[in-house]
Write an enzyme that holds these catalytic residues in place. Structure first.
Site, PDB file in Angstrom:
ATOM      1  N   PHE A 125     -11.757  -4.562  -5.418  1.00 29.05           N
ATOM      2  CA  PHE A 125     -11.609  -5.548  -4.339  1.00 29.05           C
ATOM      3  C   PHE A 125     -10.986  -4.824  -3.137  1.00 29.05           C
ATOM      4  O   PHE A 125      -9.974  -5.235  -2.594  1.00 29.05           O
ATOM      5  CB  PHE A 125     -10.744  -6.736  -4.765  1.00 29.05           C
ATOM      6  CG  PHE A 125     -11.216  -7.438  -6.011  1.00 29.05           C
ATOM      7  CD1 PHE A 125     -12.149  -8.466  -5.935  1.00 29.05           C
ATOM      8  CD2 PHE A 125     -10.735  -7.068  -7.265  1.00 29.05           C
ATOM      9  CE1 PHE A 125     -12.572  -9.125  -7.086  1.00 29.05           C
ATOM     10  CE2 PHE A 125     -11.164  -7.714  -8.413  1.00 29.05           C
ATOM     11  CZ  PHE A 125     -12.091  -8.746  -8.334  1.00 29.05           C
ATOM     12  N   ASN A 185     -20.150  -6.585  -8.047  1.00 29.54           N
ATOM     13  CA  ASN A 185     -19.221  -7.610  -8.499  1.00 29.54           C
ATOM     14  C   ASN A 185     -18.200  -6.949  -9.431  1.00 29.54           C
ATOM     15  O   ASN A 185     -18.572  -6.374 -10.454  1.00 29.54           O
ATOM     16  CB  ASN A 185     -20.022  -8.686  -9.245  1.00 29.54           C
ATOM     17  CG  ASN A 185     -19.144  -9.832  -9.703  1.00 29.54           C
ATOM     18  OD1 ASN A 185     -17.944  -9.666  -9.940  1.00 29.54           O
ATOM     19  ND2 ASN A 185     -19.741 -11.001  -9.822  1.00 29.54           N
ATOM     20  N   ALA A 186     -16.930  -7.033  -9.063  1.00 30.77           N
ATOM     21  CA  ALA A 186     -15.887  -6.330  -9.818  1.00 30.77           C
ATOM     22  C   ALA A 186     -15.851  -6.775 -11.285  1.00 30.77           C
ATOM     23  O   ALA A 186     -15.560  -5.959 -12.164  1.00 30.77           O
ATOM     24  CB  ALA A 186     -14.535  -6.551  -9.162  1.00 30.77           C
ATOM     25  N   ASP A 209     -16.171  -3.004  -3.981  1.00 21.54           N
ATOM     26  CA  ASP A 209     -16.139  -4.322  -3.337  1.00 21.54           C
ATOM     27  C   ASP A 209     -17.551  -4.895  -3.348  1.00 21.54           C
ATOM     28  O   ASP A 209     -18.539  -4.154  -3.363  1.00 21.54           O
ATOM     29  CB  ASP A 209     -15.634  -4.221  -1.892  1.00 21.54           C
ATOM     30  CG  ASP A 209     -15.112  -5.556  -1.371  1.00 21.54           C
ATOM     31  OD1 ASP A 209     -13.885  -5.749  -1.351  1.00 21.54           O
ATOM     32  OD2 ASP A 209     -15.941  -6.411  -0.992  1.00 21.54           O
ATOM     33  N   CYS A 258      -3.292 -13.692  -4.222  1.00 24.17           N
ATOM     34  CA  CYS A 258      -2.895 -14.275  -2.936  1.00 24.17           C
ATOM     35  C   CYS A 258      -3.088 -15.789  -2.933  1.00 24.17           C
ATOM     36  O   CYS A 258      -3.116 -16.412  -1.883  1.00 24.17           O
ATOM     37  CB  CYS A 258      -3.661 -13.613  -1.798  1.00 24.17           C
ATOM     38  SG  CYS A 258      -5.437 -13.761  -1.941  1.00 24.17           S
ATOM     39  N   ARG A 296       0.847  -1.207   0.000  1.00 23.39           N
ATOM     40  CA  ARG A 296       0.000   0.000   0.000  1.00 23.39           C
ATOM     41  C   ARG A 296       0.875   1.247   0.000  1.00 23.39           C
ATOM     42  O   ARG A 296       0.532   2.258  -0.597  1.00 23.39           O
ATOM     43  CB  ARG A 296      -0.923  -0.009   1.225  1.00 23.39           C
ATOM     44  CG  ARG A 296      -1.920  -1.151   1.190  1.00 23.39           C
ATOM     45  CD  ARG A 296      -2.921  -1.077   2.342  1.00 23.39           C
ATOM     46  NE  ARG A 296      -3.728  -2.282   2.341  1.00 23.39           N
ATOM     47  CZ  ARG A 296      -3.709  -3.240   3.263  1.00 23.39           C
ATOM     48  NH1 ARG A 296      -2.944  -3.109   4.325  1.00 23.39           N
ATOM     49  NH2 ARG A 296      -4.460  -4.314   3.135  1.00 23.39           N
ATOM     50  N   ASP A 324      -7.029  -6.394  -6.145  1.00 23.48           N
ATOM     51  CA  ASP A 324      -6.576  -7.257  -5.045  1.00 23.48           C
ATOM     52  C   ASP A 324      -7.667  -8.286  -4.734  1.00 23.48           C
ATOM     53  O   ASP A 324      -8.267  -8.258  -3.658  1.00 23.48           O
ATOM     54  CB  ASP A 324      -6.248  -6.400  -3.818  1.00 23.48           C
ATOM     55  CG  ASP A 324      -5.676  -7.211  -2.669  1.00 23.48           C
ATOM     56  OD1 ASP A 324      -5.223  -8.344  -2.911  1.00 23.48           O
ATOM     57  OD2 ASP A 324      -5.685  -6.705  -1.531  1.00 23.48           O
TER      58      ASP A 324
HETATM   59  N1  SAH Z   1      -7.569  -4.851  -1.030  1.00 25.80           N
HETATM   60  C1  SAH Z   1      -8.023  -5.201   0.282  1.00 25.80           C
HETATM   61  C2  SAH Z   1      -8.139  -6.693   0.508  1.00 25.80           C
HETATM   62  C3  SAH Z   1      -8.997  -7.409  -0.489  1.00 25.80           C
HETATM   63  S1  SAH Z   1      -9.556  -8.974   0.038  1.00 25.80           S
HETATM   64  C4  SAH Z   1      -7.153  -4.553   1.327  1.00 25.80           C
HETATM   65  O1  SAH Z   1      -6.207  -3.844   0.983  1.00 25.80           O
HETATM   66  O2  SAH Z   1      -7.410  -4.738   2.511  1.00 25.80           O
HETATM   67  C5  SAH Z   1     -10.622  -9.385  -1.262  1.00 25.80           C
HETATM   68  C6  SAH Z   1     -11.912  -8.586  -1.295  1.00 25.80           C
HETATM   69  O3  SAH Z   1     -12.598  -8.925  -2.490  1.00 25.80           O
HETATM   70  C7  SAH Z   1     -12.877  -8.861  -0.168  1.00 25.80           C
HETATM   71  O4  SAH Z   1     -13.196  -7.658   0.467  1.00 25.80           O
HETATM   72  C8  SAH Z   1     -14.144  -9.416  -0.850  1.00 25.80           C
HETATM   73  O5  SAH Z   1     -15.345  -8.926  -0.271  1.00 25.80           O
HETATM   74  C9  SAH Z   1     -13.980  -8.881  -2.245  1.00 25.80           C
HETATM   75  N2  SAH Z   1     -14.607  -9.640  -3.334  1.00 25.80           N
HETATM   76  C10 SAH Z   1     -14.664 -10.975  -3.512  1.00 25.80           C
HETATM   77  N3  SAH Z   1     -15.235 -11.274  -4.697  1.00 25.80           N
HETATM   78  C11 SAH Z   1     -15.547 -10.088  -5.284  1.00 25.80           C
HETATM   79  C12 SAH Z   1     -16.133  -9.722  -6.518  1.00 25.80           C
HETATM   80  N4  SAH Z   1     -16.511 -10.641  -7.403  1.00 25.80           N
HETATM   81  N5  SAH Z   1     -16.291  -8.418  -6.788  1.00 25.80           N
HETATM   82  C13 SAH Z   1     -15.919  -7.476  -5.902  1.00 25.80           C
HETATM   83  N6  SAH Z   1     -15.327  -7.761  -4.731  1.00 25.80           N
HETATM   84  C14 SAH Z   1     -15.158  -9.048  -4.414  1.00 25.80           C
END
Ligand code: SAH
Length: 400
Positions: free
Chosen positions: A230, A280-281, A252, A341, A214, A301
């Site tokens: 995300f 949904n991303a 998210d 991850c 970050r 992410d």
């Molecule tokens: N970038 C964040 C961590 C991300 S963890 C940080 O810096 O803390 C992954 C995230 O993706 C979770 O919050 C989860 O809710 C989200 N997620 C999972 N599937 C998703 C989708 N299809 N579209 C959007 N978000 C999603």
């Protein structure tokens, strides 16, 4: 008497080369009696002492190693292990007192700290732990006691509601250990005030493994528009704001995560320049592209798309789709911060996927930084499972 697990002759055993797991198909016989979760001794095909570990015949992994020395596994053992885990973090981050420090740290990272199954995080002095295997769960009271003694945290929260515990035959439980406290804990990350919901947040409440990444984003965001896809509770987006971003959109699927991000934005006085979108991303990225939206910086992410090696192919297709779309909505010369991850997706596969996506997008990709998980989630030699996070900061250039 400690039961003895005899390894099969004539097969290569990773456990003889530093790996901490024994699978049941590697075992010739077990002498003596034991209950699931008990300490057992592992012996080589030649009958020599190899290690002590805990056994769970109901788990895919039969034995997880605790010590390669023939010693008592008792309170002193756990004290020594915890002390060295704490000492490592003190050295890394110059911590005087974990209880008083306003930052967040992973204090124990399972196998990489020679305590398989144990995860301990601390956020602004509040400790959150998980005992994810039966063998470590049996020592829960001892471990809590020792952590209280060694760390003197402001509070302790148990997050044993992780579904992996079911594979070990364990119940899902969560709650305060000792005195309750406000579960919305405040900590400071790279100068940003961050709220962590230790009770309802994902995993232990916050993803500390991306902390240094970050910060790596910051030099690239001054006066820029940033999409944090995300975003969870806004870790990257908040950091971008701290770096002087003009506007940040957090995206998210979880409304609860975005509520956290909003609350942290408020706390830092960032609210005016931050927007939040639940969705949904995959769909939203497609929509942004079709609307002709563009950003100077995009962060991706996603959660682990591959939970096993068998899922890698499909996972790579998913990663490629979002990366391709991100490249298309980036302004020429914009920056893409992209992560995976999934341990099962190798660094090489991840980079190949990125280059593939760049080719399909008709762009050049310049890798500015190749990074991984922060040092409080160490990678241990001989234990490839401890290496999981891939983070690439890239510049996306038109072909000219
Ligand atoms: N970038 C964040 C961590 C991300 S963890 C940080 O810096 O803390 C992954 C995230 O993706 C979770 O919050 C989860 O809710 C989200 N997620 C999972 N599937 C998703 C989708 N299809 N579209 C959007 N978000 C999603």
């Amino acid at each position: 008497m400690t039961a003895v697990v005899n390894l099969l002759p004539g097969v290569p055993h990773r456990v003889l080369h530093g790996h901490p797991w024994v699978f049941s198909n590697e075992v010739k016989s077990i002498d003596g009696t034991y209950s699931p979760g008990d300490i057992v001794e592992i012996r080589s095909p030649g009958g020599k002492f190899v290690a002590l570990g805990y056994i769970n015949p109901n788990s895919a992994i039969l034995v997880r190693l605790l010590s390669r020395e023939d010693r008592a596994i008792d309170r002193d053992f756990f004290r020594e292990r915890l002390q060295s885990a704490l000492e490592y973090r003190r050295t890394l981050f110059g911590v005087q007192s974990f209880a008083e420090d306003e930052r967040g740290f992973r204090l124990v990272f399972s196998e990489a700290d020679f305590l398989p199954g144990l995860v301990v995080d601390i956020f602004g002095g509040y400790l959150v732990f998980q005992t994810l295997t039966l063998g470590i769960d049996k020592w829960k009271e001892t471990i809590i006691d020792l952590l209280a003694e060694l760390v003197s945290p402001k509070g302790i929260y148990e997050r044993n509601d992780a579904p992996v515990r079911e594979l070990e035959g364990l119940d899902l439980v969560a709650g305060y250990v000792g005195k309750p406290f406000n579960p919305l804990v405040e900590m400071v990350e790279n100068g940003v005030r961050v709220l962590v919901d230790v009770q309802k947040g994902q995993k232990t409440g916050y993803f500390l493994d991306q902390s240094a990444n970050r910060l790596a984003l910051r030099p690239f965001v001054k006066g820029k528009t940033v999409l944090d896809a995300f975003s969870y509770s806004g870790g990257f987006g908040l950091s971008a704001m701290m770096g002087g971003a003009e506007e940040v959109l957090c995206l998210d699927v979880s409304e609860a995560a975005l509520d956290m991000a909003k609350a942290s934005a408020e706390l830092n006085g960032f609210r005016q320049k931050m927007r939040f979108r639940a969705g949904n991303a995959f769909d939203v990225l497609r929509e942004l592209e079709s609307k002709g939206a563009s950003f100077d910086v995009v962060v991706l992410d996603p959660p682990a798309f591959a939970r096993s090696r068998k899922m890698v192919e499909r996972a790579l297709a998913g990663y490629k789709e979002i990366n391709l779309r991100a490249m298309r909505i980036l302004k020429p010369g914009g920056f893409l911060c992209t992560s995976s991850c999934s341990h099962h997706v190798t660094k090489e596969e991840f980079d190949a996927m990125l280059f593939d996506a760049a080719r399909d997008a008709g762009k050049y990709l310049r890798i500015v930084e190749s990074r991984g998980q922060r040092s409080d989630h160490p990678i241990l030699s001989g234990v490839p499972e401890t290496e999981y996070l891939k983070f690439r900061l890239c510049q996306v250039l038109p072909r000219h």
